[in-house]
Design a protein around this motif. Structure first.
Motif, PDB file in Angstrom:
ATOM      1  N   GLY A 250       0.822  -1.216   0.000  1.00 41.69           N
ATOM      2  CA  GLY A 250       0.000   0.000   0.000  1.00 41.69           C
ATOM      3  C   GLY A 250       0.853   1.262   0.000  1.00 41.69           C
ATOM      4  N   TYR A 251       1.931   1.216   0.796  1.00 41.20           N
ATOM      5  CA  TYR A 251       2.862   2.355   0.838  1.00 41.20           C
ATOM      6  C   TYR A 251       3.431   2.640  -0.550  1.00 41.20           C
ATOM      7  CZ  TYR A 251       7.175   4.984   1.476  1.00 41.20           C
ATOM      8  OH  TYR A 251       8.159   5.924   1.340  1.00 41.20           O
ATOM      9  N   TRP A 252       3.875   1.591  -1.247  1.00 43.03           N
ATOM     10  CA  TRP A 252       4.507   1.799  -2.560  1.00 43.03           C
ATOM     11  C   TRP A 252       3.490   2.159  -3.630  1.00 43.03           C
ATOM     12  CZ3 TRP A 252       9.109   3.368  -2.906  1.00 43.03           C
ATOM     13  CH2 TRP A 252      10.068   2.993  -1.948  1.00 43.03           C
ATOM     14  N   GLU A 253       2.256   1.698  -3.492  1.00 48.80           N
ATOM     15  CA  GLU A 253       1.213   2.145  -4.430  1.00 48.80           C
ATOM     16  C   GLU A 253       1.066   3.664  -4.338  1.00 48.80           C
ATOM     17  OE1 GLU A 253      -2.748   0.293  -4.977  1.00 48.80           O
ATOM     18  OE2 GLU A 253      -1.892  -1.349  -3.813  1.00 48.80           O
ATOM     19  N   GLU A 254       1.032   4.178  -3.113  1.00 50.79           N
ATOM     20  CA  GLU A 254       0.889   5.623  -2.914  1.00 50.79           C
ATOM     21  C   GLU A 254       2.139   6.376  -3.369  1.00 50.79           C
ATOM     22  OE1 GLU A 254      -0.295   6.942   0.996  1.00 50.79           O
ATOM     23  OE2 GLU A 254      -1.618   5.219   1.239  1.00 50.79           O
ATOM     24  N   THR A 255       3.306   5.855  -3.001  1.00 52.22           N
ATOM     25  CA  THR A 255       4.549   6.583  -3.258  1.00 52.22           C
ATOM     26  C   THR A 255       4.917   6.555  -4.739  1.00 52.22           C
ATOM     27  OG1 THR A 255       5.238   6.036  -1.012  1.00 52.22           O
ATOM     28  CG2 THR A 255       6.960   6.793  -2.506  1.00 52.22           C
ATOM     29  N   LEU A 256       4.841   5.379  -5.372  1.00 51.65           N
ATOM     30  CA  LEU A 256       5.079   5.308  -6.820  1.00 51.65           C
ATOM     31  C   LEU A 256       4.023   6.115  -7.567  1.00 51.65           C
ATOM     32  CD1 LEU A 256       5.923   1.515  -7.426  1.00 51.65           C
ATOM     33  CD2 LEU A 256       7.446   3.436  -7.897  1.00 51.65           C
ATOM     34  N   GLY A 257       2.782   6.032  -7.093  1.00 49.87           N
ATOM     35  CA  GLY A 257       1.695   6.788  -7.723  1.00 49.87           C
ATOM     36  C   GLY A 257       1.963   8.287  -7.686  1.00 49.87           C
ATOM     37  N   ALA A 258       2.449   8.780  -6.536  1.00 50.62           N
ATOM     38  CA  ALA A 258       2.759  10.213  -6.398  1.00 50.62           C
ATOM     39  C   ALA A 258       3.921  10.610  -7.310  1.00 50.62           C
ATOM     40  CB  ALA A 258       3.093  10.531  -4.940  1.00 50.62           C
ATOM     41  N   ALA A 259       4.914   9.736  -7.436  1.00 49.63           N
ATOM     42  CA  ALA A 259       6.060  10.021  -8.322  1.00 49.63           C
ATOM     43  C   ALA A 259       5.597  10.100  -9.782  1.00 49.63           C
ATOM     44  CB  ALA A 259       7.139   8.951  -8.160  1.00 49.63           C
ATOM     45  N   LEU A 260       4.744   9.167 -10.184  1.00 51.86           N
ATOM     46  CA  LEU A 260       4.214   9.168 -11.559  1.00 51.86           C
ATOM     47  C   LEU A 260       3.376  10.425 -11.815  1.00 51.86           C
ATOM     48  CD1 LEU A 260       3.177   5.405 -11.757  1.00 51.86           C
ATOM     49  CD2 LEU A 260       5.052   6.454 -13.050  1.00 51.86           C
ATOM     50  N   ASP A 261       2.582  10.832 -10.821  1.00 53.00           N
ATOM     51  CA  ASP A 261       1.762  12.052 -10.960  1.00 53.00           C
ATOM     52  C   ASP A 261       2.637  13.279 -11.178  1.00 53.00           C
ATOM     53  OD1 ASP A 261      -0.564  10.635 -10.627  1.00 53.00           O
ATOM     54  OD2 ASP A 261      -0.873  11.205  -8.524  1.00 53.00           O
ATOM     55  N   THR A 262       3.737  13.366 -10.414  1.00 55.46           N
ATOM     56  CA  THR A 262       4.643  14.509 -10.541  1.00 55.46           C
ATOM     57  C   THR A 262       5.251  14.550 -11.932  1.00 55.46           C
ATOM     58  OG1 THR A 262       5.166  14.420  -8.187  1.00 55.46           O
ATOM     59  CG2 THR A 262       6.736  15.589  -9.585  1.00 55.46           C
ATOM     60  N   CYS A 263       5.691  13.394 -12.405  1.00 51.19           N
ATOM     61  CA  CYS A 263       6.326  13.307 -13.722  1.00 51.19           C
ATOM     62  C   CYS A 263       5.317  13.642 -14.824  1.00 51.19           C
ATOM     63  CB  CYS A 263       6.900  11.904 -13.906  1.00 51.19           C
ATOM     64  SG  CYS A 263       7.989  11.752 -15.327  1.00 51.19           S
ATOM     65  N   MET A 264       4.119  13.063 -14.741  1.00 52.32           N
ATOM     66  CA  MET A 264       3.082  13.324 -15.745  1.00 52.32           C
ATOM     67  C   MET A 264       2.596  14.772 -15.683  1.00 52.32           C
ATOM     68  SD  MET A 264       2.508  10.614 -17.574  1.00 52.32           S
ATOM     69  CE  MET A 264       0.839  10.452 -18.212  1.00 52.32           C
ATOM     70  N   GLY A 265       2.715  15.384 -14.511  1.00 58.55           N
ATOM     71  CA  GLY A 265       2.302  16.782 -14.340  1.00 58.55           C
ATOM     72  C   GLY A 265       3.149  17.758 -15.136  1.00 58.55           C
ATOM     73  N   MET A 266       4.318  17.300 -15.612  1.00 56.70           N
ATOM     74  CA  MET A 266       5.185  18.181 -16.426  1.00 56.70           C
ATOM     75  C   MET A 266       4.657  18.283 -17.862  1.00 56.70           C
ATOM     76  SD  MET A 266       8.835  16.761 -14.986  1.00 56.70           S
ATOM     77  CE  MET A 266       9.857  18.226 -14.953  1.00 56.70           C
ATOM     78  N   ARG A 267       3.686  17.449 -18.199  1.00 56.31           N
ATOM     79  CA  ARG A 267       3.044  17.425 -19.516  1.00 56.31           C
ATOM     80  C   ARG A 267       4.067  17.362 -20.660  1.00 56.31           C
ATOM     81  NH1 ARG A 267      -1.947  17.467 -18.117  1.00 56.31           N
ATOM     82  NH2 ARG A 267      -2.646  18.659 -16.320  1.00 56.31           N
ATOM     83  N   ASP A 268       3.850  18.137 -21.722  1.00 50.75           N
ATOM     84  CA  ASP A 268       4.733  18.040 -22.891  1.00 50.75           C
ATOM     85  C   ASP A 268       6.164  18.474 -22.581  1.00 50.75           C
ATOM     86  OD1 ASP A 268       2.496  17.208 -24.168  1.00 50.75           O
ATOM     87  OD2 ASP A 268       2.121  19.079 -25.235  1.00 50.75           O
ATOM     88  N   GLY A 269       6.322  19.273 -21.538  1.00 52.00           N
ATOM     89  CA  GLY A 269       7.656  19.765 -21.171  1.00 52.00           C
ATOM     90  C   GLY A 269       8.583  18.667 -20.681  1.00 52.00           C
ATOM     91  N   VAL A 270       8.028  17.495 -20.399  1.00 49.93           N
ATOM     92  CA  VAL A 270       8.831  16.406 -19.821  1.00 49.93           C
ATOM     93  C   VAL A 270       9.970  15.983 -20.754  1.00 49.93           C
ATOM     94  CG1 VAL A 270       7.532  14.370 -20.628  1.00 49.93           C
ATOM     95  CG2 VAL A 270       8.585  14.333 -18.372  1.00 49.93           C
ATOM     96  N   VAL A 271       9.792  16.141 -22.074  1.00 48.05           N
ATOM     97  CA  VAL A 271      10.841  15.692 -23.007  1.00 48.05           C
ATOM     98  C   VAL A 271      12.103  16.552 -22.926  1.00 48.05           C
ATOM     99  CG1 VAL A 271       9.265  14.586 -24.647  1.00 48.05           C
ATOM    100  CG2 VAL A 271       9.891  16.991 -24.977  1.00 48.05           C
ATOM    101  N   ASN A 272      11.964  17.765 -22.370  1.00 47.90           N
ATOM    102  CA  ASN A 272      13.133  18.650 -22.226  1.00 47.90           C
ATOM    103  C   ASN A 272      13.774  18.550 -20.845  1.00 47.90           C
ATOM    104  OD1 ASN A 272      12.724  19.858 -24.835  1.00 47.90           O
ATOM    105  ND2 ASN A 272      10.974  20.920 -23.948  1.00 47.90           N
ATOM    106  N   GLU A 273      13.115  17.835 -19.941  1.00 50.64           N
ATOM    107  CA  GLU A 273      13.623  17.719 -18.570  1.00 50.64           C
ATOM    108  C   GLU A 273      14.521  16.486 -18.453  1.00 50.64           C
ATOM    109  OE1 GLU A 273      13.190  19.827 -16.088  1.00 50.64           O
ATOM    110  OE2 GLU A 273      11.890  21.150 -17.250  1.00 50.64           O
ATOM    111  N   VAL A 274      15.367  16.472 -17.429  1.00 45.90           N
ATOM    112  CA  VAL A 274      16.236  15.312 -17.239  1.00 45.90           C
ATOM    113  C   VAL A 274      15.994  14.647 -15.889  1.00 45.90           C
ATOM    114  CG1 VAL A 274      18.611  14.448 -17.157  1.00 45.90           C
ATOM    115  CG2 VAL A 274      17.995  16.262 -18.782  1.00 45.90           C
ATOM    116  N   ALA A 275      16.183  15.376 -14.802  1.00 43.67           N
ATOM    117  CA  ALA A 275      16.231  14.741 -13.474  1.00 43.67           C
ATOM    118  C   ALA A 275      14.947  13.987 -13.112  1.00 43.67           C
ATOM    119  CB  ALA A 275      16.565  15.779 -12.405  1.00 43.67           C
ATOM    120  N   VAL A 276      13.800  14.661 -13.197  1.00 48.67           N
ATOM    121  CA  VAL A 276      12.556  14.013 -12.728  1.00 48.67           C
ATOM    122  C   VAL A 276      12.170  12.808 -13.591  1.00 48.67           C
ATOM    123  CG1 VAL A 276      10.064  14.334 -12.382  1.00 48.67           C
ATOM    124  CG2 VAL A 276      11.689  15.982 -11.415  1.00 48.67           C
ATOM    125  N   PRO A 277      12.113  12.945 -14.945  1.00 45.80           N
ATOM    126  CA  PRO A 277      11.776  11.743 -15.728  1.00 45.80           C
ATOM    127  C   PRO A 277      12.790  10.612 -15.573  1.00 45.80           C
ATOM    128  CG  PRO A 277      12.263  13.617 -17.175  1.00 45.80           C
ATOM    129  CD  PRO A 277      12.170  14.151 -15.781  1.00 45.80           C
TER     130      PRO A 277
END
Length: 302
Positions: free
Chosen positions: A128-155
Motif C-alpha cells: 500500500g505504501y509503494w502504491e501511494e509513493t510510486l503513484g505520487a512520483a508518476l503524478d509529478t512526472c506526468m504533471g510536467m506534460r509536454d515539457g517532460v521531453v526537455n527535462e532530465v532529473a525528474v523523468p
C-alpha cells in the motif's frame, strides 16, 4: 554425459525456443548506494527543505535524525538481509514525493530509487505504501506534460525508481503491477526525451515491466495496447542508442510471449499496427543483436 532414456516421450506440440526472448530477471540502477552517494543526496534534500514553504517542509526531527538513520541503513548493503527500515523513515520519503514540486523532488526520487532495493522497505506488508509513493512520483512526472521531453532529473529518476521497483520485495513489485497502465503512460510521455540517460531509463523501466508480466502468475489488469504504444514511440522516435533500443525490442518480444489473453491481445494489436516491419526496418542500424531480436519478433508475429 548424455544418456538416452528407454521410454520415448509422448509427442506434443513444440513450443518454439527463442535465444533472446523472453526477458528473465531485472536490470537495475544501483549506483551511489554507499556512504558517499547517500551523503550527497541527503545534503541536497536538506538544502531544498530549507527553501520550500514550511507547510510542506520536513520537521527538524524528520530532516535530521530520521534521514540520518535511513541513509546509515541504506549505505550498508551487505546487511540488507537483516537490517530494517522504519515506518517513520518510509513516511518521510512519501511526504516529500507527494508534496514537493518538480523543482525540488529529484533528490528524493533518487533516495527512493535506492530505498526500493531494500528488502524490508519493500516487503509484502508495504505494498500500500509503494502504491501511494510510486503513484505520487508518476503524478509529478506526468504533471510536467509536454515539457517532460526537455527535462532530465525528474523523468530519469522516476523511470529508474520504476525499474528498481520490480527488483525490490513483493510489496514494491506488486504495487508496480497494479500501477502498470500509469507506468506505461508515463514511460510513453518520457520516451521521446532529448536526453540519452532518460532514454536508457525509459527503456529499462519498460524492459523490467515486460519481465514482471512474463513472470506474473496473476492475470494482468493492464492493457496490452499501452505497452505497444511505448514501443511504437521509442522505435518511431529514431533517437534511441543501440543499448536502450535493444532493451525495448526485448520488452516487445517478451510482451508478445506473455501467456494467456494478454499475450494474445499484444500479438493481435502488434500485427494490426504493423509493428514487425517497423522494428525490422529500425533494427538494421543497431547491430547484430538488434537484428536477431527483431527476427524473433517477426517469427512470433508471423
Amino acid at each position: 554425459g548424455y544418456s538416452s532414456s528407454s521410454s520415448a516421450p509422448t509427442p506434443m506440440e513444440v513450443t518454439p525456443v527463442y535465444e533472446h526472448l523472453p526477458m528473465k530477471g531485472y536490470k537495475i540502477f544501483d549506483a551511489g548506494i554507499d556512504k558517499k552517494g547517500l551523503t550527497k543526496v541527503i545534503a541536497k534534500i536538506r538544502e531544498f527543505n530549507s527553501a520550500i514553504p514550511s507547510s510542506d517542509a520536513l520537521s527538524s526531527n524528520e530532516a535530521g535524525e530520521i534521514l540520518d538513520s535511513l541513509s546509515s541503513t541504506l549505505a550498508v548493503t551487505n546487511r540488507y538481509h537483516s537490517s530494517t527500515i522504519s515506518d517513520a523513515e518510509l513516511a518521510v520519503v512519501r511526504k516529500m514525493i507527494a508534496k514537493w514540486g518538480t523543482k525540488h523532488v529529484f533528490p528524493v526520487l533518487d533516495l527512493a530509487r535506492m530505498m526500493i532495493l531494500h528488502p524490508d522497505a519493500t516487503s509484502a506488508k508495504r505494498r500500500g505504501y509503494w502504491e501511494e509513493t510510486l503513484g505520487a512520483a508518476l503524478d509529478t512526472c506526468m504533471g510536467m506534460r509536454d515539457g517532460v521531453v526537455n527535462e532530465v532529473a525528474v523523468p530519469m529518476l522516476t523511470m529508474r525508481l520504476v525499474a528498481n521497483s520490480y527488483k525490490g520485495g513483493s510489496g514494491s513489485a506488486g504495487a508496480a503491477g497494479i500501477l502498470m497502465d500509469r507506468i506505461l503512460a508515463c514511460a510513453n510521455a518520457c520516451a521521446p526525451s532529448k536526453n540519452k540517460n532518460v532514454r536508457l531509463s525509459v527503456a529499462t523501466a519498460v524492459l523490467n515491466t515486460s519481465s514482471y508480466m512474463s513472470a506474473s502468475s496473476t492475470p494482468l489488469l493492464a492493457s496490452a495496447a499501452h505497452m505497444l504504444d511505448v514501443i511504437g514511440t521509442i522505435v518511431g522516435s529514431g533517437k534511441y542508442e543501440s543499448e536502450p533500443f535493444i532493451r525495448s525490442l526485448v520488452a516487445l518480444g517478451t510482451t508478445l510471449l506473455v501467456s494467456g489473453a494478454y499475450g494474445a491481445e499484444a500479438q493481435r494489436v502488434g500485427k494490426g499496427r504493423g509493428i514487425g516491419s517497423m522494428v525490422e526496418q529500425a533494427s538494421g542500424q543497431h547491430g547484430d543483436k538488434a537484428c536477431a531480436v527483431a527476427k524473433e519478433i517477426l517469427g512470433i508475429l508471423s
